[in-house]
Design a protein around this motif. Sequence first.
Motif, PDB file in Angstrom:
ATOM      1  N   ALA A   1      29.817  26.234 109.746  1.00 14.44           N
ATOM      2  CA  ALA A   1      29.825  27.572 110.350  1.00 14.44           C
ATOM      3  C   ALA A   1      31.159  27.842 111.048  1.00 14.44           C
ATOM      4  CB  ALA A   1      28.664  27.712 111.333  1.00 14.44           C
ATOM      5  N   LEU A   2      31.704  26.842 111.723  1.00 18.28           N
ATOM      6  CA  LEU A   2      33.000  26.995 112.380  1.00 18.28           C
ATOM      7  C   LEU A   2      34.103  27.263 111.355  1.00 18.28           C
ATOM      8  CD1 LEU A   2      34.737  26.894 114.950  1.00 18.28           C
ATOM      9  CD2 LEU A   2      34.891  24.408 114.622  1.00 18.28           C
ATOM     10  N   ALA A   3      34.120  26.495 110.285  1.00 18.32           N
ATOM     11  CA  ALA A   3      35.116  26.712 109.231  1.00 18.32           C
ATOM     12  C   ALA A   3      34.963  28.106 108.625  1.00 18.32           C
ATOM     13  CB  ALA A   3      34.978  25.641 108.142  1.00 18.32           C
ATOM     14  N   SER A   4      33.731  28.543 108.435  1.00 18.61           N
ATOM     15  CA  SER A   4      33.485  29.872 107.873  1.00 18.61           C
ATOM     16  C   SER A   4      33.939  30.972 108.824  1.00 18.61           C
ATOM     17  CB  SER A   4      32.001  30.043 107.546  1.00 18.61           C
ATOM     18  OG  SER A   4      31.634  29.143 106.525  1.00 18.61           O
ATOM     19  N   ALA A   5      33.730  30.767 110.119  1.00 17.25           N
ATOM     20  CA  ALA A   5      34.199  31.751 111.104  1.00 17.25           C
ATOM     21  C   ALA A   5      35.723  31.840 111.086  1.00 17.25           C
ATOM     22  CB  ALA A   5      33.694  31.371 112.495  1.00 17.25           C
ATOM     23  N   ILE A   6      36.386  30.711 110.966  1.00 15.98           N
ATOM     24  CA  ILE A   6      37.855  30.709 110.888  1.00 15.98           C
ATOM     25  C   ILE A   6      38.317  31.439 109.626  1.00 15.98           C
ATOM     26  CG2 ILE A   6      39.885  29.225 110.593  1.00 15.98           C
ATOM     27  CD1 ILE A   6      38.371  27.176 112.424  1.00 15.98           C
ATOM     28  N   ILE A   7      37.659  31.173 108.515  1.00 15.17           N
ATOM     29  CA  ILE A   7      37.985  31.887 107.265  1.00 15.17           C
ATOM     30  C   ILE A   7      37.792  33.388 107.465  1.00 15.17           C
ATOM     31  CG2 ILE A   7      37.200  32.304 104.887  1.00 15.17           C
ATOM     32  CD1 ILE A   7      36.618  29.237 104.761  1.00 15.17           C
ATOM     33  N   GLY A   8      36.686  33.760 108.097  1.00 22.17           N
ATOM     34  CA  GLY A   8      36.428  35.178 108.366  1.00 22.17           C
ATOM     35  C   GLY A   8      37.503  35.810 109.230  1.00 22.17           C
ATOM     36  N   LEU A   9      37.929  35.110 110.271  1.00 22.45           N
ATOM     37  CA  LEU A   9      38.998  35.639 111.132  1.00 22.45           C
ATOM     38  C   LEU A   9      40.307  35.811 110.364  1.00 22.45           C
ATOM     39  CD1 LEU A   9      38.398  33.709 114.470  1.00 22.45           C
ATOM     40  CD2 LEU A   9      38.212  36.184 114.097  1.00 22.45           C
ATOM     41  N   ILE A  10      40.635  34.820 109.570  1.00 24.08           N
ATOM     42  CA  ILE A  10      41.873  34.901 108.779  1.00 24.08           C
ATOM     43  C   ILE A  10      41.815  36.087 107.817  1.00 24.08           C
ATOM     44  CG2 ILE A  10      43.221  33.748 106.976  1.00 24.08           C
ATOM     45  CD1 ILE A  10      42.469  31.069 108.405  1.00 24.08           C
ATOM     46  N   ILE A  11      40.670  36.304 107.217  1.00 25.47           N
ATOM     47  CA  ILE A  11      40.538  37.409 106.253  1.00 25.47           C
ATOM     48  C   ILE A  11      40.513  38.758 106.957  1.00 25.47           C
ATOM     49  CG2 ILE A  11      38.932  38.512 104.640  1.00 25.47           C
ATOM     50  CD1 ILE A  11      38.249  35.655 103.663  1.00 25.47           C
ATOM     51  N   PHE A  12      39.698  38.885 108.002  1.00 25.57           N
ATOM     52  CA  PHE A  12      39.467  40.193 108.608  1.00 25.57           C
ATOM     53  C   PHE A  12      40.551  40.638 109.579  1.00 25.57           C
ATOM     54  CE2 PHE A  12      34.955  39.509 107.338  1.00 25.57           C
ATOM     55  CZ  PHE A  12      34.836  40.644 106.565  1.00 25.57           C
ATOM     56  N   TRP A  13      41.282  39.720 110.168  1.00 25.47           N
ATOM     57  CA  TRP A  13      42.264  40.092 111.176  1.00 25.47           C
ATOM     58  C   TRP A  13      43.250  41.171 110.701  1.00 25.47           C
ATOM     59  CZ3 TRP A  13      42.016  39.584 116.174  1.00 25.47           C
ATOM     60  CH2 TRP A  13      43.146  39.906 116.930  1.00 25.47           C
TER      61      TRP A  13
END
Length: 125
Positions: free
Chosen positions: A105-117
């Motif tokens: 979940a942490l890795a997925s949140a980081i991926i989400g931040l990188i994509i959405f930022w």
Amino acid sequence: MKPYKNPNLRSAFKVAWTGIWGAIRQERNFRIHLSAALLVLVAGWLLKITAQDWLWLILAIFSVLIMELVNTAIETVVDLVVGDKYDLQAKKAKDIAAGAVTLTALASAIIGLIIFWPYLENFLH
């Protein structure tokens, strides 16, 4: 006792979907992750993210959901074997499985931040 084997592919898929629907109905954490996934999918659609970004998001979402299903399976088997008594090894197995979900979940949140930022920066300016 002879282990149950699915007689055909259709039966195997039916059993798999039964497991997924069971997790949706009975597992709070699975529903939380599924709800977060739906929010991310809506955000991706609204922000019109690229096909490459969709691939990463889908991989991240399914990784978390899969790990939650594996965690639930491990917890269920451990509870079946140990029963009501406290066992340090059972606790260790369950804690490690929960840790795997947390890291995913942490890795997925980081991926989400990188994509959405970048999309959010453009949206806000």
